[in-house]
Design an enzyme around this catalytic site. Structure first.
Site, PDB file in Angstrom:
ATOM      1  N   GLY A  74       1.903  22.495   7.746  1.00 47.15           N
ATOM      2  CA  GLY A  74       3.236  22.337   7.158  1.00 47.15           C
ATOM      3  C   GLY A  74       4.283  22.660   8.199  1.00 47.15           C
ATOM      4  O   GLY A  74       3.979  23.302   9.214  1.00 47.15           O
ATOM      5  N   CYS A 101      -3.927  24.916  10.361  1.00 46.60           N
ATOM      6  CA  CYS A 101      -2.595  25.213  10.898  1.00 46.60           C
ATOM      7  C   CYS A 101      -1.808  26.127   9.954  1.00 46.60           C
ATOM      8  O   CYS A 101      -2.171  27.279   9.751  1.00 46.60           O
ATOM      9  CB  CYS A 101      -1.863  23.907  11.210  1.00 46.60           C
ATOM     10  SG  CYS A 101      -0.394  24.149  12.217  1.00 46.60           S
ATOM     11  N   TYR A 102      -0.756  25.615   9.323  1.00 49.94           N
ATOM     12  CA  TYR A 102      -0.005  26.445   8.376  1.00 49.94           C
ATOM     13  C   TYR A 102      -0.931  26.980   7.278  1.00 49.94           C
ATOM     14  O   TYR A 102      -0.790  28.126   6.836  1.00 49.94           O
ATOM     15  CB  TYR A 102       1.123  25.625   7.752  1.00 49.94           C
ATOM     16  CG  TYR A 102       2.054  26.429   6.852  1.00 49.94           C
ATOM     17  CD1 TYR A 102       3.208  27.006   7.361  1.00 49.94           C
ATOM     18  CD2 TYR A 102       1.762  26.609   5.501  1.00 49.94           C
ATOM     19  CE1 TYR A 102       4.051  27.754   6.546  1.00 49.94           C
ATOM     20  CE2 TYR A 102       2.593  27.349   4.680  1.00 49.94           C
ATOM     21  CZ  TYR A 102       3.744  27.913   5.204  1.00 49.94           C
ATOM     22  OH  TYR A 102       4.570  28.653   4.398  1.00 49.94           O
ATOM     23  N   HIS A 188      -5.532  20.792  14.640  1.00 58.52           N
ATOM     24  CA  HIS A 188      -5.593  19.721  13.630  1.00 58.52           C
ATOM     25  C   HIS A 188      -6.863  18.877  13.795  1.00 58.52           C
ATOM     26  O   HIS A 188      -6.887  17.958  14.611  1.00 58.52           O
ATOM     27  CB  HIS A 188      -4.349  18.836  13.741  1.00 58.52           C
ATOM     28  CG  HIS A 188      -3.113  19.523  13.272  1.00 58.52           C
ATOM     29  ND1 HIS A 188      -2.679  19.470  11.970  1.00 58.52           N
ATOM     30  CD2 HIS A 188      -2.260  20.344  13.925  1.00 58.52           C
ATOM     31  CE1 HIS A 188      -1.591  20.194  11.831  1.00 58.52           C
ATOM     32  NE2 HIS A 188      -1.304  20.748  13.005  1.00 58.52           N
ATOM     33  N   GLU A 190      -7.883  16.676  11.855  1.00 60.19           N
ATOM     34  CA  GLU A 190      -7.732  15.354  11.238  1.00 60.19           C
ATOM     35  C   GLU A 190      -7.153  14.305  12.186  1.00 60.19           C
ATOM     36  O   GLU A 190      -7.238  13.119  11.895  1.00 60.19           O
ATOM     37  CB  GLU A 190      -6.858  15.462   9.974  1.00 60.19           C
ATOM     38  CG  GLU A 190      -5.375  15.727  10.195  1.00 60.19           C
ATOM     39  CD  GLU A 190      -5.031  17.204  10.414  1.00 60.19           C
ATOM     40  OE1 GLU A 190      -5.947  17.975  10.771  1.00 60.19           O
ATOM     41  OE2 GLU A 190      -3.864  17.588  10.264  1.00 60.19           O
ATOM     42  N   SER A 242       0.045 -12.322  -5.826  1.00 55.50           N
ATOM     43  CA  SER A 242       1.082 -12.646  -4.845  1.00 55.50           C
ATOM     44  C   SER A 242       0.507 -13.329  -3.613  1.00 55.50           C
ATOM     45  O   SER A 242       1.233 -13.883  -2.807  1.00 55.50           O
ATOM     46  CB  SER A 242       1.770 -11.356  -4.406  1.00 55.50           C
ATOM     47  OG  SER A 242       0.854 -10.567  -3.668  1.00 55.50           O
ATOM     48  N   GLY A 243      -0.813 -13.262  -3.462  1.00 54.12           N
ATOM     49  CA  GLY A 243      -1.422 -13.746  -2.217  1.00 54.12           C
ATOM     50  C   GLY A 243      -1.788 -12.579  -1.317  1.00 54.12           C
ATOM     51  O   GLY A 243      -2.543 -12.726  -0.373  1.00 54.12           O
ATOM     52  N   GLY A 244      -1.257 -11.403  -1.602  1.00 50.07           N
ATOM     53  CA  GLY A 244      -1.564 -10.220  -0.809  1.00 50.07           C
ATOM     54  C   GLY A 244      -2.855  -9.561  -1.263  1.00 50.07           C
ATOM     55  O   GLY A 244      -3.382  -9.869  -2.334  1.00 50.07           O
ATOM     56  N   VAL A 245      -3.343  -8.641  -0.440  1.00 52.65           N
ATOM     57  CA  VAL A 245      -4.665  -8.056  -0.698  1.00 52.65           C
ATOM     58  C   VAL A 245      -4.651  -7.148  -1.934  1.00 52.65           C
ATOM     59  O   VAL A 245      -5.616  -7.129  -2.693  1.00 52.65           O
ATOM     60  CB  VAL A 245      -5.208  -7.321   0.560  1.00 52.65           C
ATOM     61  CG1 VAL A 245      -4.325  -6.164   0.956  1.00 52.65           C
ATOM     62  CG2 VAL A 245      -6.633  -6.848   0.355  1.00 52.65           C
ATOM     63  N   ASP A 246      -3.555  -6.430  -2.174  1.00 48.98           N
ATOM     64  CA  ASP A 246      -3.567  -5.461  -3.278  1.00 48.98           C
ATOM     65  C   ASP A 246      -3.713  -6.149  -4.638  1.00 48.98           C
ATOM     66  O   ASP A 246      -4.580  -5.789  -5.438  1.00 48.98           O
ATOM     67  CB  ASP A 246      -2.293  -4.602  -3.278  1.00 48.98           C
ATOM     68  CG  ASP A 246      -2.144  -3.839  -1.981  1.00 48.98           C
ATOM     69  OD1 ASP A 246      -3.147  -3.708  -1.256  1.00 48.98           O
ATOM     70  OD2 ASP A 246      -1.024  -3.391  -1.679  1.00 48.98           O
ATOM     71  N   SER A 247      -2.857  -7.129  -4.876  1.00 48.48           N
ATOM     72  CA  SER A 247      -2.943  -7.770  -6.191  1.00 48.48           C
ATOM     73  C   SER A 247      -4.257  -8.543  -6.317  1.00 48.48           C
ATOM     74  O   SER A 247      -4.839  -8.629  -7.405  1.00 48.48           O
ATOM     75  CB  SER A 247      -1.742  -8.687  -6.444  1.00 48.48           C
ATOM     76  OG  SER A 247      -1.708  -9.754  -5.534  1.00 48.48           O
ATOM     77  N   ALA A 248      -4.764  -9.058  -5.197  1.00 45.02           N
ATOM     78  CA  ALA A 248      -6.025  -9.810  -5.247  1.00 45.02           C
ATOM     79  C   ALA A 248      -7.180  -8.887  -5.630  1.00 45.02           C
ATOM     80  O   ALA A 248      -7.991  -9.219  -6.502  1.00 45.02           O
ATOM     81  CB  ALA A 248      -6.296 -10.469  -3.893  1.00 45.02           C
ATOM     82  N   LYS A 385      -5.011   2.102   1.432  1.00 43.41           N
ATOM     83  CA  LYS A 385      -5.086   0.677   1.797  1.00 43.41           C
ATOM     84  C   LYS A 385      -6.439   0.293   2.422  1.00 43.41           C
ATOM     85  O   LYS A 385      -7.009  -0.748   2.095  1.00 43.41           O
ATOM     86  CB  LYS A 385      -3.960   0.377   2.785  1.00 43.41           C
ATOM     87  CG  LYS A 385      -3.765  -1.084   3.084  1.00 43.41           C
ATOM     88  CD  LYS A 385      -2.887  -1.703   2.043  1.00 43.41           C
ATOM     89  CE  LYS A 385      -2.518  -3.120   2.379  1.00 43.41           C
ATOM     90  NZ  LYS A 385      -1.540  -3.635   1.413  1.00 43.41           N
TER      91      LYS A 385
END
Ligand code: XMP
Length: 529
Positions: A74, A101-102, A188, A190, A242-248, A385
């Protein structure tokens, strides 16, 4: 639970619940830039992880039945007034804890140790010496490099802790009370700059916690299918593609769950790239046999933009009309109660928490009409994503759709600078297709956040053959980025630029010049409008 035809052999929801042990590793967010990244890294190890704010009441955390806790870094100093503190009760949940860390400093204070501003801040790559016998550093070298970002340091660990790592500026760079399952690191693990960071996280997850590696695309699909079935029963569901990956991916998950109870609506506003509309129709109506309403609204949208040159006005008109068209279709499909939304986990985490100045209005074209009375189905609500993409691949979505670069809702209309006309739309679409083709052939497509053509509606003089030309320029815009908040212009090879330029000028009517946009964001935005 449903009278829809069973498309795949998916177990009943209750069976899924019994089989799948999805107790999360909870990342407690102390405001770190990297908190989301921690959750993603854990999931990359196939362990389910969720992020919660640091002020989540302990009872709520306990109710989630976490498998382990990771306390994030943080920006604050633990001694600053109002600095987020750690409720010691969190350390009494009886599950393993990793402080980063924090998070390490907060747990030190909570357990009676001491943190101080020693004047020995460390930023960036730092040498780390680790002690023998620490589970966290199993199979990593005694001397390694880590990535640090701290002003304060732990100067006295709490009672019962053993120091397991030190750096030049932080004699207590790692510590543990192994029998209590509490581990902490000042660096860190990560970030990619910590070469053994992934090993440290794996050692925590599989050595200390003994978590099962079950968070796979297959499991996500099974769980979501079960949830969707439980939520919608035998009711009908609507999804805007929409043609995008999320809605597909969202649509395919719902289709797998409830089959023909789903109807997809694809509003074609005519501003998509070459071949995209055809691909949506082929993939959904053709390959997956999803009931699909293909609304051909190209002319309506084009006439809507007649005479409009102001970018915000274009966005406003397209966004509004998109919703109207969608509503008209929804009314025709009388009796649908549920609407699919491709909301991602990052939207869930970020919603409401950030207030940024409005640079341009991103009308969520393809998104939800706010005043329509539907219940939402959000099968991607838990996914990042990259996980959506993995699920997409597992569901058999074509690679081209899975890996599609982001594309703005208003599409090519905001890549024509000036009034949108059919001639200009044709030119920018054609130029874009050439550009995409060459970028893909050269192996650059997936290295870039976005690459596209822009057509400013100005004309310049040129010569082709022996004749004078007076035609449009095309701008090549190619950027690299992590999250679109900032972006850098991509250093495409000259040879590639040369091929793109010469093909565009030779193949695209009404274009006689190609220029390259070498602006970063900020100060430029990625799109031109
Ligand atoms: P800018 O141009 O603001 O864009 O740097 C940042 C990212 O957002 C995308 N973008 C949009 N996405 N609807 C969307 O869904 C929109 O109206 C929109 N406008 C921009 C842009 O392509 C980039 O990835």
């Amino acid at each position: 639970m449903t009278d829809a035809p069973a498309l795949v052999d998916v177990p009943d929801p209750l069976e899924v619940g019994d089989d799948v042990d999805d107790r999360p590793v909870l990342v407690v967010d102390f405001g770190a830039q990297y908190a989301q990244l921690i959750a993603r890294r854990v999931r990359e190890c196939r362990v389910f992880s969720e992020l919660l704010p640091h002020d989540t009441p302990v009872d709520e955390l306990r109710a989630r039945d976490p498998r382990a806790l990771i306390l994030s870094g943080g920006p604050a100093s633990v001694y600053e007034p109002g600095a987020p503190a750690l409720d010691p009760a969190l350390l009494e949940l009886g599950v393993p804890v990793l402080g980063i860390c924090y998070g390490m400093q907060a747990l030190t204070l909570a357990l009676g140790g001491e943190v101080a501003r020693t004047g020995r801040a460390e930023f960036g790559k730092t040498a780390l010496e680790t002690a023998e016998g620490s589970l966290l550093f199993s199979d990593t070298p005694a001397d390694q490099t880590c990535w640090m970002s701290h002003n304060d340091s732990v100067v006295r660990p709490p009672d019962g802790f053993r120091i397991t790592g030190s750096s030049p500026g932080a004699p207590v760079a790692a510590m543990e009370a192994a029998e209590r399952g509490i581990h902490a690191v000042q660096f860190h693990p990560e970030v990619a700059h910590t070469p053994y960071g992934a090993d440290v996280l794996k050692n925590f997850l599989f050595g200390v916690v003994d978590a099962p590696a079950t968070w796979t695309a297959t499991q996500v699909i099974e769980e979501q299918v079960a949830r969707i079935r439980a939520q919608v029963g035998s009711a009908r569901v609507l999804c805007a593609l929409s043609g995008g990956v999320d809605s597909a991916v969202a649509a395919l998950l719902v289709h797998r769950a409830v089959g023909d109870q789903l109807t997809c609506v694809f509003v074609d506003h005519g501003f998509l790239r070459a071949g995209e509309a055809e691909q949506v129709v082929e993939t959904f109506a053709g390959h997956f046999e999803v009931p699909l309403v293909h609304v051909q609204a190209q002319e309506r949208f084009l006439s809507l933009l007649e005479g409009v040159t102001d970018p915000e006005e274009k966005r406003r008109r397209i966004g509004e009309t998109f919703i109207r068209v969608f509503e008209e279709e929804a009314v025709k499909l009388d009796g649908i109660r549920y609407l699919v939304q491709g909301t991602l986990y990052s939207d869930v985490i970020e919603s409401g928490s950030r207030t940024a100045a409005k640079i341009k209005s991103h009308h969520n074209v393809g998104g939800l009409p706010e005043d329509i009375d539907f219940e939402l189905v959000e099968p991607l609500r838990l996914l990042f994503k990259d996980e959506v993409r993995r699920v997409g691949i597992e569901l058999g979505l074509p690679e081209r759709m899975v890996w599609r670069q982001p594309f703005p809702g208003p599409g090519l209309a905001i890549r024509i600078i000036g009034e949108v006309t059919e001639e200009r739309l044709e030119a920018v679409r054609h130029a874009d297709a050439v550009l995409q083709d060459e970028i893909r052939k050269a192996g650059w497509y997936r290295k870039l956040w976005q690459s596209f053509a822009v057509l400013p509606a100005v004309r310049s003089v040129g010569v082709m053959g022996d004749s004078r030309t007076y035609a449009y320029p095309v701008v090549i815009r190619a950027v690299t980025s992590e999250d679109a908040m900032t972006a850098d212009w991509a250093r495409l090879p000259y040879d590639l630029l040369e091929v793109i330029s010469s093909r565009i000028i030779n193949e695209v009517p009404n274009v006689n010049r190609v220029v390259l946009d070498i602006s970063s964001k900020p100060p430029g935005t990625i799109e031109w409008e």
